[in-house]
Scaffold this active site. Structure first.
Site, short mmCIF file in Angstrom:
data_model
loop_
_atom_site.label_atom_id
_atom_site.label_comp_id
_atom_site.label_asym_id
_atom_site.label_seq_id
_atom_site.Cartn_x
_atom_site.Cartn_y
_atom_site.Cartn_z
N ASN A 95 24.83 41.49 49.43
CA ASN A 95 25.21 41.71 48.03
C ASN A 95 24.02 41.91 47.10
O ASN A 95 24.19 42.33 45.97
CB ASN A 95 26.06 40.53 47.53
CG ASN A 95 25.42 39.20 47.83
OD1 ASN A 95 25.21 38.85 48.99
ND2 ASN A 95 25.08 38.45 46.81
N CYS A 97 24.53 36.25 41.02
CA CYS A 97 25.92 36.67 41.15
C CYS A 97 26.74 35.76 40.27
O CYS A 97 27.94 35.75 40.31
CB CYS A 97 26.38 36.58 42.60
SG CYS A 97 26.98 38.14 43.23
N GLN A 157 31.26 43.20 50.30
CA GLN A 157 30.56 44.31 49.64
C GLN A 157 30.73 45.63 50.40
O GLN A 157 30.42 46.68 49.86
CB GLN A 157 29.06 43.99 49.50
CG GLN A 157 28.76 42.80 48.61
CD GLN A 157 29.01 43.06 47.13
OE1 GLN A 157 29.21 44.20 46.69
NE2 GLN A 157 29.00 42.00 46.33
N THR A 182 52.05 29.45 46.75
CA THR A 182 52.81 30.66 46.44
C THR A 182 51.88 31.84 46.21
O THR A 182 50.90 31.73 45.47
CB THR A 182 53.68 30.43 45.18
OG1 THR A 182 54.48 29.28 45.42
CG2 THR A 182 54.57 31.62 44.90
N THR A 199 35.11 33.45 48.25
CA THR A 199 34.49 32.12 48.42
C THR A 199 35.43 31.25 49.25
O THR A 199 35.01 30.60 50.21
CB THR A 199 34.22 31.48 47.05
OG1 THR A 199 33.31 32.33 46.34
CG2 THR A 199 33.61 30.09 47.19
N HIS A 215 38.05 41.92 43.61
CA HIS A 215 37.31 42.32 42.41
C HIS A 215 36.01 43.06 42.71
O HIS A 215 35.32 43.50 41.80
CB HIS A 215 37.08 41.13 41.47
CG HIS A 215 36.11 40.09 41.94
ND1 HIS A 215 34.87 39.93 41.36
CD2 HIS A 215 36.19 39.16 42.90
CE1 HIS A 215 34.24 38.92 41.94
NE2 HIS A 215 35.02 38.44 42.88
N1 PLP Z 1 30.51 37.23 49.50
C1 PLP Z 1 29.76 38.19 48.94
C2 PLP Z 1 28.88 39.04 49.80
C3 PLP Z 1 29.80 38.37 47.55
O1 PLP Z 1 29.05 39.33 47.00
C4 PLP Z 1 30.65 37.54 46.77
C5 PLP Z 1 30.70 37.69 45.30
O2 PLP Z 1 29.75 37.62 44.62
C6 PLP Z 1 31.40 36.57 47.41
C7 PLP Z 1 31.31 36.44 48.78
C8 PLP Z 1 32.32 35.66 46.64
O3 PLP Z 1 33.43 36.39 46.19
P1 PLP Z 1 34.58 35.79 45.25
O4 PLP Z 1 34.07 35.97 43.86
O5 PLP Z 1 35.77 36.64 45.54
O6 PLP Z 1 34.77 34.38 45.61
#
Ligand code: PLP
Length: 388
Positions: free
Chosen positions: A160, A334, A188, A244, A78, A208
């Site tokens: 996603n 999500c 993804q 950091t 994000t 993750h």
């Molecule tokens: N972009 C995509 C395509 C995702 O599937 C996700 C997570 O759901 C994100 C961005 C956001 O990831 P993060 O949880 O590392 O901020």
């Protein structure tokens, strides 16, 4: 929670890999655990060594001659996506003030899809590139919007919700021909399918989604590409993203990436076979249909199955399957963000599904670690929900 419980929501967050846990344990046992990697003393320099090593390992997983000074750690995708879109567009605009338009696709994750209002307030105009009926954002859909006023094109590598892989290299070619920067959210796709990003200016990844820990991601920005800093402060990450660095999370991220990367061909093969089987059995039951006909493999992530139920809405299905011991998500979910909206996926609607059908869409996501037996129990349960 039901016991046993089968987690099938890897696209939201994949279970942490044993190799990532071991990397974290090794870090904790090290004499320099907890030392600041920017300090001059011995523990600081050792921590810096571990951070540099993790950065190098991650760079190698791109298979695109990415250099360590082109990869910037941050807290996750994000953050990386927000930074990429604002930072690249602003830097391009500063050099060429007539370039004040940004093209994003209609199927982006919310970490990009939610940006247009802020971008408009900052003086940019935003154009949306539509996917075709299979969920693919074609180079033609982007070319049609390109002109010499465009600062940046941002299009995700793989969606996603549907798992559809986009022709990013061709889109980047078109963006560059118009003089614009090209960014892709490869969260993804990274370590799930081979990436073709040699001609892309900036790429987002997140730990993750591949079995690293939540809380770390990275933005790759090619040397010579201008981007404004995200955070100001102590000057870490080449003064572009101060703060950091989390050495332990970076090490675990790199361990997970190296493991996925070294077994990519075989895990793609295993996961593709599993995805085909889930799709076939659920669709043969007559109660589900796929949201796209694109075959699993390089054009569609093997680990994401996206289906629409004939009559039951997705939230009911998710809750009923949860009660039976299976964790899946609705096509749109999500996290909590979508619960506040009308629950309908902007991705599937953009692809041409009716709102009603989109509201009956589920996502089942996994990788090579899921067993065939667990998936078969899931399939049987999903079919029984209809029977009841
Ligand atoms: N972009 C995509 C395509 C995702 O599937 C996700 C997570 O759901 C994100 C961005 C956001 O990831 P993060 O949880 O590392 O901020």
């Amino acid at each position: 929670m039901q016991s046993p419980y089968t987690y099938l929501d890897y696209a939201a967050s994949a279970p942490v890999r044993a190799c990532a846990q071991q990397a974290l344990a090794r870090y904790n046992d090290a004499a320099y655990a907890g030392a600041n990697p920017n300090s001059l003393h011995t523990p600081g320099r050792l921590a810096r060594g571990e951070l540099d090593f993790a950065r190098k390992m991650l760079c190698a997983c791109f298979h695109a001659d990415v250099k360590p000074h082109e990869l910037y750690f941050c807290s996750g995708a994000t953050e990386a996506n927000n930074w990429a879109v604002r930072g690249l567009a602003s830097a391009m605009h500063a050099k060429n003030p007539h370039r004040d338009r940004i093209i994003i696709s209609q199927v982006e994750h919310d970490s990009i899809f939610a940006l247009p209002r802020m971008l408009t307030q900052a003086g940019f105009r935003v154009s949306l590139a539509a996917p075709d009926e299979h969920g693919v954002v074609t180079p033609a859909a982007v070319e049609h919007l390109l002109d010499d006023d465009v600062a940046l094109v941002s299009c995700m590598y793989a969606n996603n919700e549907t798992g559809i892989v986009m022709p990013i290299s061709e889109i980047a070619h078109a963006a560059h021909a118009a003089g614009a920067y090209m960014h892709t959210d490869a969260v993804q796709a990274f370590c799930h399918v081979p990436l073709m990003i040699s001609n892309v200016d900036a790429v987002t990844i997140s730990a993750h989604k591949i079995g690293g820990y939540v809380g770390i991601g990275a933005l790759m920005v090619r040397r010579g590409v201008h981007i404004t800093p995200l955070l100001y402060g102590g000057g870490q990450e080449a003064a572009l993203r101060s703060g950091t660095q989390a050495v332990c999370l970076a090490s675990a991220f790199a361990a997970a990436a190296a493991e996925c990367d070294s077994a990519l061909a075989s895990s793609m093969q295993t996961t593709t076979a599993l995805a085909r089987d889930v799709t076939k059995q659920l669709c043969d039951s007559g109660m589900f249909e796929p949201t796209s006909d694109i075959p699993y493999g390089e054009l569609r992530l093997p680990g994401i199955v996206s289906l629409t139920h004939k009559s039951i809405d997705a939230q009911t299905l998710v809750l009923q399957l949860d009660a039976l011991g299976f964790g899946i998500s609705s096509g749109s979910a999500c996290g909590v963000a979508h619960a506040a909206q009308d629950g309908v996926s902007h991705v599937l609607v953009a692809q041409g599904l009716s709102k009603d059908r989109a509201a009956r869409s589920i996502r089942i996501s996994f990788d090579e670690r899921v067993s065939k037996q667990d998936l078969q129990r899931f399939i049987d349960s999903a079919c029984n929900i209809h029977a009841r």
